[in-house]
Design a protein around this motif. Structure first.
Motif, PDB file in Angstrom:
ATOM      1  N   ALA A  75       0.829  -1.200   0.000  1.00  0.00           N
ATOM      2  CA  ALA A  75       0.000   0.000   0.000  1.00  0.00           C
ATOM      3  C   ALA A  75       0.869   1.257   0.000  1.00  0.00           C
ATOM      4  O   ALA A  75       0.553   2.251  -0.656  1.00  0.00           O
ATOM      5  CB  ALA A  75      -0.937  -0.006   1.209  1.00  0.00           C
ATOM      6  N   TYR A  76       1.979   1.195   0.746  1.00  0.00           N
ATOM      7  CA  TYR A  76       2.931   2.306   0.747  1.00  0.00           C
ATOM      8  C   TYR A  76       3.412   2.557  -0.684  1.00  0.00           C
ATOM      9  O   TYR A  76       3.417   3.691  -1.179  1.00  0.00           O
ATOM     10  CB  TYR A  76       4.112   1.952   1.664  1.00  0.00           C
ATOM     11  CG  TYR A  76       5.159   3.023   1.824  1.00  0.00           C
ATOM     12  CD1 TYR A  76       5.152   3.852   2.937  1.00  0.00           C
ATOM     13  CD2 TYR A  76       6.164   3.200   0.879  1.00  0.00           C
ATOM     14  CE1 TYR A  76       6.111   4.835   3.098  1.00  0.00           C
ATOM     15  CE2 TYR A  76       7.123   4.183   1.022  1.00  0.00           C
ATOM     16  CZ  TYR A  76       7.100   5.000   2.137  1.00  0.00           C
ATOM     17  OH  TYR A  76       8.043   5.980   2.284  1.00  0.00           O
ATOM     18  N   GLY A  77       3.770   1.481  -1.357  1.00  0.00           N
ATOM     19  CA  GLY A  77       4.259   1.612  -2.725  1.00  0.00           C
ATOM     20  C   GLY A  77       3.192   2.130  -3.677  1.00  0.00           C
ATOM     21  O   GLY A  77       3.467   2.900  -4.591  1.00  0.00           O
ATOM     22  N   LEU A  78       1.950   1.736  -3.411  1.00  0.00           N
ATOM     23  CA  LEU A  78       0.840   2.178  -4.256  1.00  0.00           C
ATOM     24  C   LEU A  78       0.709   3.699  -4.192  1.00  0.00           C
ATOM     25  O   LEU A  78       0.531   4.375  -5.213  1.00  0.00           O
ATOM     26  CB  LEU A  78      -0.441   1.522  -3.748  1.00  0.00           C
ATOM     27  CG  LEU A  78      -1.597   1.416  -4.733  1.00  0.00           C
ATOM     28  CD1 LEU A  78      -1.191   0.551  -5.896  1.00  0.00           C
ATOM     29  CD2 LEU A  78      -2.798   0.817  -4.030  1.00  0.00           C
ATOM     30  N   GLU A  79       0.771   4.255  -2.986  1.00  0.00           N
ATOM     31  CA  GLU A  79       0.668   5.712  -2.851  1.00  0.00           C
ATOM     32  C   GLU A  79       1.840   6.368  -3.541  1.00  0.00           C
ATOM     33  O   GLU A  79       1.703   7.317  -4.294  1.00  0.00           O
ATOM     34  CB  GLU A  79       0.633   6.090  -1.376  1.00  0.00           C
ATOM     35  CG  GLU A  79      -0.010   7.443  -1.090  1.00  0.00           C
ATOM     36  CD  GLU A  79       0.859   8.632  -1.447  1.00  0.00           C
ATOM     37  OE1 GLU A  79       0.298   9.707  -1.726  1.00  0.00           O
ATOM     38  OE2 GLU A  79       2.102   8.513  -1.442  1.00  0.00           O
ATOM     39  N   ASN A 188       2.234  10.862   3.715  1.00  0.00           N
ATOM     40  CA  ASN A 188       1.056  10.355   3.012  1.00  0.00           C
ATOM     41  C   ASN A 188       1.250   8.894   2.631  1.00  0.00           C
ATOM     42  O   ASN A 188       0.346   8.074   2.799  1.00  0.00           O
ATOM     43  CB  ASN A 188       0.776  11.187   1.760  1.00  0.00           C
ATOM     44  CG  ASN A 188       0.146  12.521   2.121  1.00  0.00           C
ATOM     45  OD1 ASN A 188      -0.248  12.726   3.266  1.00  0.00           O
ATOM     46  ND2 ASN A 188       0.069  13.412   1.163  1.00  0.00           N
ATOM     47  N   SER A 189       2.444   8.579   2.131  1.00  0.00           N
ATOM     48  CA  SER A 189       2.712   7.180   1.787  1.00  0.00           C
ATOM     49  C   SER A 189       2.599   6.307   3.030  1.00  0.00           C
ATOM     50  O   SER A 189       2.031   5.215   3.002  1.00  0.00           O
ATOM     51  CB  SER A 189       4.109   7.024   1.187  1.00  0.00           C
ATOM     52  OG  SER A 189       4.259   7.864   0.089  1.00  0.00           O
ATOM     53  N   LEU A 190       3.132   6.838   4.131  1.00  0.00           N
ATOM     54  CA  LEU A 190       3.116   6.085   5.380  1.00  0.00           C
ATOM     55  C   LEU A 190       1.684   5.814   5.834  1.00  0.00           C
ATOM     56  O   LEU A 190       1.356   4.709   6.273  1.00  0.00           O
ATOM     57  CB  LEU A 190       3.856   6.899   6.447  1.00  0.00           C
ATOM     58  CG  LEU A 190       4.408   6.103   7.610  1.00  0.00           C
ATOM     59  CD1 LEU A 190       5.485   5.165   7.138  1.00  0.00           C
ATOM     60  CD2 LEU A 190       4.935   7.046   8.682  1.00  0.00           C
TER      61      LEU A 190
END
Lengths: 289, 358
Positions: A75-79, A188-190
């Protein structure tokens, strides 16, 4: 008696809705994107958990954190890789992008695993506990306990740690947060990673009750009702709304006629939005022009 | 670059201002009219389906593309139109009356949903329409005495003045005529007062208020118009499928409509048609592709939804203006040939624009 039993069942299902709604709220507050892929992330996590436990014979207590970590990182990578590109575009772009991602996840999972349902065992499966007059499945107790623990941990994290306060600051005003030296993009990624891990937890807790199946993503729609009932954009509201939707469904299953149980959440969603868009604990409703 | 030199007011009001455009559309009309006599029956059916799907996309485009109101549940209006058409024909109504009544009923449903729904906007509206579509699918499934429930109901053959329109060719021309009529009406409506009010509401509600547009009224009008057009498409869809079941109007259909509108390019009627063609053809394109894929992937039903998702993600990220935007860029490239500048279409740098109240 029956009322108490229904209440316990309702709370344990509602706890899952609350967990999913909480993840949605976190990402919405941070990036103003209502993540329609959240339910599919949950479904993906359930399949990953199944793969680890049944496919690779990992013990549950090892597979659970591994799934959470894997999905959180994804999910982190998706953001970082995808969602960031549409920052600043109207909300509709976020809705469409997450719907597209949801379709891709759903398609990829069903291509990879096939259409049939599966199940995996947890240490709680098949045991029950007598709480006074009611009998409760241990799985339900575990769900309620886990959700309580996660909520408490999140509360402490968001209010008592530097990182948590920074996340709150960035959610309230990105520019001001940026000017105070907060690395908004990374945060935001976090937050997306955190929400992904929450979805994974919900998936690992829900799928032993239902089944590991593509249709698990439907939880998202129920959680939207929870989100709206509790007040859009309010984390405590997400929890309260989730529990209430769970209770309403549980009682509607017995006291309402026919197949109302399946759709009562959507009726609640429409009624609340039309009559009382602010919800229980929502912030003042409105738009900046 | 072509410039229009108008010598009278009539000329500047024309829909097609260049001889080349008129020639192109005349050619298209001839091709479409000849198609059912040249193509095999299967492709006539496919084309008819595309017409119906394009009609429904036009309906959603009015609401989402022009007025900026997102609906994730437009399959509900298709269902209302389809079931109304089947029930009215069973009750002995003539075809023109039943088609009109199906559109009107769907429009009335749009009014019933639109009146409360315009109180909420943005994401909230998306959620209300999504929930409404799920509820309606459920209601259709459980109201067996009226709709035949999950077992479904058969649709009577369409007949006009004693002549059957149930043949592929007859039905093809019925759909083509209705699509052309609606398209022409919408083109004119969208460049008139109401259409500009729609766009005004989409781009800035505050500015629209300031210009004397009654925003709630305009939103309801858009909702009703959109629902009526989609209902008409639903009535035609009933004849196309010949047998109605609630599963046929599920969330996937709503999503396909939204996909068609977004991929076509929001805010353009040409986009709605192009998007409908792409999304309508994608499933058969994928099934043609399957023999070339490894067995493991080709056998799974997830391939189609994966491709839908990938196409949507691709367009949102790389071509937010959709097929229509791509078309305009291509056109500009050829019209200005050696002088084309890519920056003409470059968007300004966007910053986070909050839609929250502060």
């Amino acid at each position: 008696m029956q009322v108490l039993q229904l209440a316990i069942n309702g709370v344990s299902v509602g706890a899952i809705y609350a967990l999913v709604a909480l993840g949605l709220t976190l990402t919405y507050k941070a990036t103003e994107v209502l993540n329609f892929a959240h339910g599919d992330v949950l479904m993906l996590a359930a399949f990953i958990g199944w793969g680890l436990i049944v496919g690779w014979h990992w013990p549950f207590w090892l597979a659970l954190p591994a799934t959470l970590a894997l999905v959180g990182i994804a999910a982190y990578g998706l953001e970082r890789g995808v969602m960031r590109r549409i920052a600043g575009q109207p909300q509709f772009a976020g809705v469409m992008l997450t719907i597209g991602l949801a379709f891709m996840i759903r398609g990829a999972v069903s291509m990879g695993f096939g259409p049939e349902s599966r199940k995996f065992e947890t240490p709680f499966s098949g045991h029950t506990t007598h709480l006074g007059p009611v009998v409760v499945a241990d799985l339900n107790l575990a769900i309620i306990g886990a959700v309580l623990a996660v909520t408490a941990a999140l509360f402490v994290f968001l209010t008592r740690t530097r990182l948590g306060v920074a996340i709150q600051a960035a959610s309230q005003d990105q520019l001001a947060a940026y000017l105070s030296g907060i690395r908004v993009k990374r945060l935001n990624s976090l937050v997306w990673g955190l929400a992904g891990a929450l979805a994974a937890l919900a998936g690992m807790l829900l799928s032993p009750i239902t089944l590991v199946d593509i249709s698990l993503w439907f939880v998202l729609l129920k959680s939207l009702a929870a989100l709206v009932l509790g007040g859009f954009g309010s984390a405590p509201g997400a929890i309260v709304g989730g529990l209430l939707i769970g209770l309403i469904e549980s009682f509607a299953g017995v006291y309402a006629p026919g197949a109302i149980k399946d759709v009562v959440a959507y009726i609640v969603l429409i009624v609340v939005l039309v009559v009382w868009p602010r919800g229980l604990l929502g912030e003042a409703h409105g738009r900046r022009v | 670059m072509r410039f229009a030199y108008d010598t009278s007011y009539r000329e500047s009001r024309r829909l097609l201002r260049f001889a080349s455009d008129r020639a192109a559309y005349a050619l298209l009309a001839v091709l479409l009219a000849a198609a059912p006599f040249v193509l095999p029956v299967f492709y006539v059916g496919e084309l008819t389906y595309l017409f119906i799907f394009a009609l429904a996309s036009l309906g959603l485009m009015v609401l989402t593309g022009y007025t900026g109101q997102v609906s994730l549940g437009h399959a509900a209006f298709l269902a209302i139109g389809a079931y109304a058409e089947a029930l009215l024909l069973n009750a002995g109504w003539p075809l023109p009356a039943s088609l009109a009544a199906a559109a009107a009923l769907s429009g009335a449903a749009g009014l019933a949903i639109g009146m409360p729904a315009i109180r909420v906007s943005g994401l909230y509206l998306a959620m209300v329409t999504l929930a409404f579509a799920i509820l309606l699918e459920h209601a259709v499934g459980h109201w067996s005495s009226l709709t035949g429930g999950f077992t479904g109901m058969a649709v009577p053959e369409p007949r006009l003045a004693g002549v059957s329109l149930g043949t592929p060719t007859g039905f093809y021309f019925l759909c083509l005529a209705l699509l052309a009529a609606v398209l022409l009406a919408l083109v004119n409506l969208m460049r008139g007062h109401l259409g500009r009010a729609f766009v005004g509401v989409r781009d800035s509600e505050a500015a629209a208020w300031g210009l004397g547009i009654r925003v709630p009224l305009v939103k309801v009008q858009a909702f009703v118009l959109s629902a009526a057009i989609t209902g008409l498409a639903g009535a035609l869809l009933a004849h196309q499928t010949k047998y109605l079941t609630p599963d046929g109007f599920g969330m996937m259909l709503s999503m396909q409509l939204v996909l068609a509108v977004v991929i076509g390019g929001l805010g353009s009627l040409r986009g709605a048609i192009l998007g409908a063609i792409l999304i309508g053809l994608l499933p058969s394109f994928i099934s043609h592709l399957k023999p070339f894929l490894p067995d493991r992937i080709a056998k799974q039903f997830g391939l189609e939804i994966f491709v839908f998702g990938a196409v949507l993600v691709g367009f949102v990220l790389f071509e937010p203006l959709g097929l229509n935007g791509r078309w305009q860029k291509l056109r500009a490239f050829f019209e200005t040939f050696p002088l084309y500048r890519r920056d003409t279409f470059r968007r300004g740098k966007a910053y986070m624009r909050s839609e929250r109240y502060k």
